[in-house]
Scaffold this motif. Structure first.
Motif, PDB file in Angstrom:
ATOM      1  N   ALA A 107       0.900  -7.383   2.828  1.00  0.00           N
ATOM      2  CA  ALA A 107       1.606  -6.283   2.324  1.00  0.00           C
ATOM      3  C   ALA A 107       0.628  -5.004   1.785  1.00  0.00           C
ATOM      4  N   ILE A 108      -0.467  -5.480   1.367  1.00  0.00           N
ATOM      5  CA  ILE A 108      -1.500  -4.246   0.992  1.00  0.00           C
ATOM      6  C   ILE A 108      -2.049  -3.677   2.222  1.00  0.00           C
ATOM      7  N   PHE A 109      -2.371  -4.529   3.250  1.00  0.00           N
ATOM      8  CA  PHE A 109      -2.706  -3.661   4.610  1.00  0.00           C
ATOM      9  C   PHE A 109      -1.674  -2.688   4.967  1.00  0.00           C
ATOM     10  N   ALA A 110      -0.560  -3.228   4.847  1.00  0.00           N
ATOM     11  CA  ALA A 110       0.765  -2.490   5.178  1.00  0.00           C
ATOM     12  C   ALA A 110       0.949  -1.234   4.473  1.00  0.00           C
ATOM     13  N   VAL A 111       0.643  -1.363   3.127  1.00  0.00           N
ATOM     14  CA  VAL A 111       0.819  -0.128   2.296  1.00  0.00           C
ATOM     15  C   VAL A 111      -0.404   1.029   2.761  1.00  0.00           C
ATOM     16  N   ILE A 112      -1.635   0.217   3.107  1.00  0.00           N
ATOM     17  CA  ILE A 112      -2.630   1.032   3.217  1.00  0.00           C
ATOM     18  C   ILE A 112      -2.310   2.055   4.722  1.00  0.00           C
ATOM     19  N   ALA A 113      -1.868   1.425   5.659  1.00  0.00           N
ATOM     20  CA  ALA A 113      -1.585   1.854   7.045  1.00  0.00           C
ATOM     21  C   ALA A 113      -0.284   2.869   6.817  1.00  0.00           C
ATOM     22  N   ALA A 114       0.604   2.359   6.170  1.00  0.00           N
ATOM     23  CA  ALA A 114       1.644   3.321   5.984  1.00  0.00           C
ATOM     24  C   ALA A 114       1.484   4.653   5.251  1.00  0.00           C
ATOM     25  N   SER A 115       0.724   4.484   4.170  1.00  0.00           N
ATOM     26  CA  SER A 115       0.360   5.607   3.428  1.00  0.00           C
ATOM     27  C   SER A 115      -0.612   6.672   4.157  1.00  0.00           C
ATOM     28  N   ASN A 116      -1.499   5.700   5.052  1.00  0.00           N
ATOM     29  CA  ASN A 116      -2.311   6.768   5.847  1.00  0.00           C
ATOM     30  C   ASN A 116      -1.446   7.555   6.959  1.00  0.00           C
ATOM     31  N   ALA A 117      -0.711   6.813   7.547  1.00  0.00           N
ATOM     32  CA  ALA A 117       0.228   7.173   8.843  1.00  0.00           C
ATOM     33  C   ALA A 117       1.249   8.317   8.221  1.00  0.00           C
ATOM     34  N   ALA A 118       1.525   8.035   6.907  1.00  0.00           N
ATOM     35  CA  ALA A 118       2.441   9.403   6.353  1.00  0.00           C
ATOM     36  C   ALA A 118       1.750  10.524   5.652  1.00  0.00           C
ATOM     37  N   GLY A 119       0.463  10.651   6.128  1.00  0.00           N
ATOM     38  CA  GLY A 119      -0.505  11.491   5.424  1.00  0.00           C
ATOM     39  C   GLY A 119      -0.324  11.583   3.811  1.00  0.00           C
ATOM     40  N   ARG A 120      -0.150  10.501   3.176  1.00  0.00           N
ATOM     41  CA  ARG A 120      -0.363  10.285   1.761  1.00  0.00           C
ATOM     42  C   ARG A 120      -1.230   9.353   1.139  1.00  0.00           C
ATOM     43  N   PRO A 121      -2.453   9.243   1.389  1.00  0.00           N
ATOM     44  CA  PRO A 121      -3.298   8.217   0.894  1.00  0.00           C
ATOM     45  C   PRO A 121      -3.460   8.184  -0.487  1.00  0.00           C
ATOM     46  N   GLU A 122      -3.105   9.333  -1.180  1.00  0.00           N
ATOM     47  CA  GLU A 122      -3.217   9.177  -2.489  1.00  0.00           C
ATOM     48  C   GLU A 122      -2.239   8.331  -3.264  1.00  0.00           C
ATOM     49  N   ALA A 123      -1.174   7.757  -2.232  1.00  0.00           N
ATOM     50  CA  ALA A 123      -0.253   6.763  -2.599  1.00  0.00           C
ATOM     51  C   ALA A 123      -0.512   5.318  -2.619  1.00  0.00           C
ATOM     52  N   ILE A 124      -2.005   5.145  -2.065  1.00  0.00           N
ATOM     53  CA  ILE A 124      -2.587   3.808  -1.691  1.00  0.00           C
ATOM     54  C   ILE A 124      -2.716   3.091  -3.199  1.00  0.00           C
ATOM     55  N   PRO A 125      -3.180   3.676  -4.253  1.00  0.00           N
ATOM     56  CA  PRO A 125      -3.310   2.763  -5.308  1.00  0.00           C
ATOM     57  C   PRO A 125      -2.232   2.308  -6.142  1.00  0.00           C
ATOM     58  N   ALA A 126      -1.102   3.076  -6.121  1.00  0.00           N
ATOM     59  CA  ALA A 126      -0.090   2.835  -6.750  1.00  0.00           C
ATOM     60  C   ALA A 126       0.696   1.707  -5.909  1.00  0.00           C
ATOM     61  N   GLY A 127       0.544   1.975  -4.573  1.00  0.00           N
ATOM     62  CA  GLY A 127       1.238   0.930  -3.689  1.00  0.00           C
ATOM     63  C   GLY A 127       0.571  -0.485  -3.627  1.00  0.00           C
ATOM     64  N   ILE A 128      -0.580  -0.404  -3.987  1.00  0.00           N
ATOM     65  CA  ILE A 128      -1.336  -1.705  -3.920  1.00  0.00           C
ATOM     66  C   ILE A 128      -1.010  -2.352  -5.428  1.00  0.00           C
TER      67      ILE A 128
END
Length: 198
Positions: A107-128
């Motif tokens: 799920a962590i890898f999925a969060v990172i991939a999805a956030s980057n794909a959506a152009g929202r890398p700033e959401a990665i910490p909250a997603g993790i």
């Protein structure tokens, strides 16, 4: 427990001794894992405060190392009081823990991939933080550590706060600082609780 006479203190059976040893082992493992991951979150938070040579990130890193070392010392000291209760683990608990941790990692890898794909890398910490928080709910039952429910709840709250900061457009450094320090404090609190209370 068995007793030979009214004046002789009870002697733990082998099963009781094994249960106490397992409880102590799981308690120590929990202290180590929680405090090390708190350190990781704090170091990530420090990257949101400026350059690596600024006093603020250096202060955060130094404090994080001290808090982590103290938690590990308290958890592993030989004169630590025994846990007030022994764990009552469900059947196949170790397999369940493995499954939960594998799902968490995926799920962590999925969060990172999805956030980057959506152009929202700033959401990665909250997603993790959200993934990590949610994974503590089943761990509370699998480890018979019901205090992990408040660990899960508080980490989830930190994650939701992070998503709010992302939604209002705050800088990724600010989101990383808030989510990182919030997650670190929750994990340290859980680690100290295990170290001192069992």
């Amino acid at each position: 427990m068995t007793s030979t006479s009214p004046t002789t203190p009870p002697t733990p059976s082998a099963t009781d001794a094994e249960c106490l040893a397992l409880t102590r082992s799981l308690r120590r493992r929990g202290v180590l894992v929680l405090s090390v991951f708190a350190l990781v979150w704090a170091l990530a938070a420090a990257t949101g405060t400026g350059s690596a040579t600024d006093p603020v990130p250096l202060s955060i890193e130094a404090a994080a190392l001290l808090l982590t070392a103290a938690a590990i010392y308290l958890g592993y000291r030989k004169d630590a009081a025994p846990s007030p209760r022994t764990v009552n683990l469900p059947a196949n608990w170790a397999r369940g823990v493995g499954i939960v941790n594998t799902v968490e990692l995926a799920a962590i890898f999925a969060v990172i991939a999805a956030s980057n794909a959506a152009g929202r890398p700033e959401a990665i910490p909250a997603g993790i933080a959200l993934v990590v928080g949610l994974h503590f709910f089943p761990l509370a039952r699998l480890y018979d550590q019901w205090q992990y429910k408040w660990t899960a709840s508080l980490l989830t709250a930190v994650a939701l706060a992070g998503f709010v900061l992302v939604a209002v457009g705050l800088a990724s450094e600010t989101v990383r600082l808030v989510v990182g320090l919030g997650s670190a404090l929750v994990l340290w609190a859980s680690s100290y609780h295990l170290a001192l209370r069992g």
